[in-house]
Enzyme design. Sequence first.
Site, mmCIF file in Angstrom:
data_model
loop_
_atom_site.group_PDB
_atom_site.id
_atom_site.type_symbol
_atom_site.label_atom_id
_atom_site.label_comp_id
_atom_site.label_asym_id
_atom_site.label_seq_id
_atom_site.Cartn_x
_atom_site.Cartn_y
_atom_site.Cartn_z
ATOM 1 N N GLU A 171 0.793 -1.228 0.000
ATOM 2 C CA GLU A 171 0.000 0.000 0.000
ATOM 3 C C GLU A 171 0.830 1.286 0.000
ATOM 4 O OE1 GLU A 171 -2.790 -0.174 3.237
ATOM 5 O OE2 GLU A 171 -3.922 -1.763 2.316
ATOM 6 N N GLU A 350 -5.167 -8.665 1.071
ATOM 7 C CA GLU A 350 -5.730 -8.318 2.386
ATOM 8 C C GLU A 350 -7.223 -8.064 2.248
ATOM 9 O OE1 GLU A 350 -4.041 -5.031 4.619
ATOM 10 O OE2 GLU A 350 -1.999 -5.687 4.124
HETATM 11 C C1 PNW Z 1 -3.820 -1.843 5.759
HETATM 12 N N1 PNW Z 1 -7.117 3.689 4.896
HETATM 13 O O1 PNW Z 1 -3.761 -0.513 6.237
HETATM 14 C C2 PNW Z 1 -2.453 -2.414 6.064
HETATM 15 O O2 PNW Z 1 -1.844 -3.049 4.955
HETATM 16 C C3 PNW Z 1 -2.417 -3.311 7.259
HETATM 17 O O3 PNW Z 1 -1.123 -3.313 7.774
HETATM 18 C C4 PNW Z 1 -3.455 -2.842 8.260
HETATM 19 O O4 PNW Z 1 -3.341 -3.449 9.503
HETATM 20 C C5 PNW Z 1 -4.807 -3.107 7.627
HETATM 21 O O5 PNW Z 1 -4.909 -2.478 6.356
HETATM 22 C C6 PNW Z 1 -6.001 -2.684 8.464
HETATM 23 O O6 PNW Z 1 -6.015 -1.304 8.653
HETATM 24 C C7 PNW Z 1 -4.651 0.473 5.876
HETATM 25 O O7 PNW Z 1 -7.098 4.709 5.603
HETATM 26 C C8 PNW Z 1 -4.623 1.635 6.624
HETATM 27 O O8 PNW Z 1 -7.873 3.622 3.922
HETATM 28 C C9 PNW Z 1 -5.428 2.704 6.291
HETATM 29 C C10 PNW Z 1 -6.272 2.609 5.204
HETATM 30 C C11 PNW Z 1 -6.325 1.446 4.444
HETATM 31 C C12 PNW Z 1 -5.484 0.377 4.797
#
Ligand code: PNW
Length: 460
Positions: A171, A350
């Site tokens: 990401e 994921e």
């Molecule tokens: C992902 N958003 O993070 C990450 O790849 C993981 O490490 C994390 O634990 C998981 O999703 C759950 O949050 C994100 O703001 C963090 O859209 C923020 C966002 C999306 C994914």
Amino acid sequence: DPTPRGPALPPFPAGFPWAAATSAHQVDGAVAEDGRGPSLWDTFCATPGRGARGETGEVACDHHHRHPEDVALLAELGLGAYRFSVAWPRVQPGGGPANPAGLDFYGRLVDALLDAGITPVTTFDHWDTPQSVEDAGGWLRRGPAHRFAGYAALVADRLADPVPWWITLNEPCVVTMLGCGPGEHAPGRTLLLDALPAAQHRLLPHGLAVQELPTAGAQRVGIANNHTPVWADSADPSDAAAAAAYADLRNWLYADPLLVGAYPDAWFAGGLPLIAQPLGCYGFYGLNHYAPTRVRAARQGSPFPFDLVQITGRPRAHSGWPVVPEGLLEVLLALRARYREALPPVLVTENGCGHADVPGADRTAHGPARTDFLRDHLAALRQAVADGVGVRGCFVWSLLDNSEWAEGYEQRFGLVHVDFDTLARAPRAPSAGCGEPAGRRRRRGRQLPSPRGLRPAPRP
Ligand code: PNW
């Protein structure tokens, strides 16, 4: 046994691997062992006011020491593959000379997975850049891309034979969007749209790695990009334009350069350099998906050309994200429509949902909210496969409850509950609605055929 509620798990094509994911900062702990150096997330969490309740990744799930138990849990759950990340500061503590003890840890983890018949899927960079690289300017400069390529080559030299699937970056959009724009994530820069160069500097290491890793023996090299369906708040053209701008910034900025070989033609395009050819993916495209986003035209004074609007009328995860299972289908269909034959087979790298522990509730059950989330997203995935999208596997986020970055340990995403006082693990069973009692599911799981596309490479 729970009474089945709703439809049973939809059948997938034979060989479709069920899998789970974690990342180093979120589960490994042991931050001062093996000669590991600090990462920018260690620094961020230790800064007063940054990490929730002052929680850090110092111990996390202690996966570093307990990985044999965690590999046994993967096998018990019948999972065919495990996505984990290598911590760059464990392999190159100061971002420079290699640390053999750090590499040895990941070698032991991969060996344990292969011995259990579980396919390792390895991410080079799940956000935990060495602090020394950040101190030299971090991803706002081009330099780290070349240092990253050296780090990736080191890891590939050691692990490319036994590891068949590699993910360069997790990401990159979140690093720019949360880490450098508003500063909610490490490194905590508040540059707003001036963070844009970081997007390009995050894609460069992917391009370098895709060129170099196959030579080092890596069979498949992809990325894990986060995609969200973007919904305009109304049919008004100004809302539609705002939604398109957000989709460019959030989705296509990180996918078009890989699959088309250009930045999306949008409001920020002038600020980014030309790309000569697609940076590429070698064998698969990784999709992380959680929730859609609703967008409207910006009100006066906003630094961005859009405002985000809450999606109402849906259940919510603990993070506040709305639960919209058909969003996963929408995202997969949108990827296919945009890239057509240029889209490699997709791995859902994921998907999952975080909820806080309910005091007094059974910790060995998912609870209805996570059960419903997983069942309904799998049904959406089944529909995408039926509609002809080439999906090769699905990784639930996450194997274990873990550190949710700046949010600390409250949100629990795990297929397995972790007691953060004792570090005891307890697999969760579906609460209701998945159609089968946990005991039978587990026995069936062990007998799953080795997933066709995700078979471990022969041992060297
Ligand atoms: C992902 N958003 O993070 C990450 O790849 C993981 O490490 C994390 O634990 C998981 O999703 C759950 O949050 C994100 O703001 C963090 O859209 C923020 C966002 C999306 C994914």
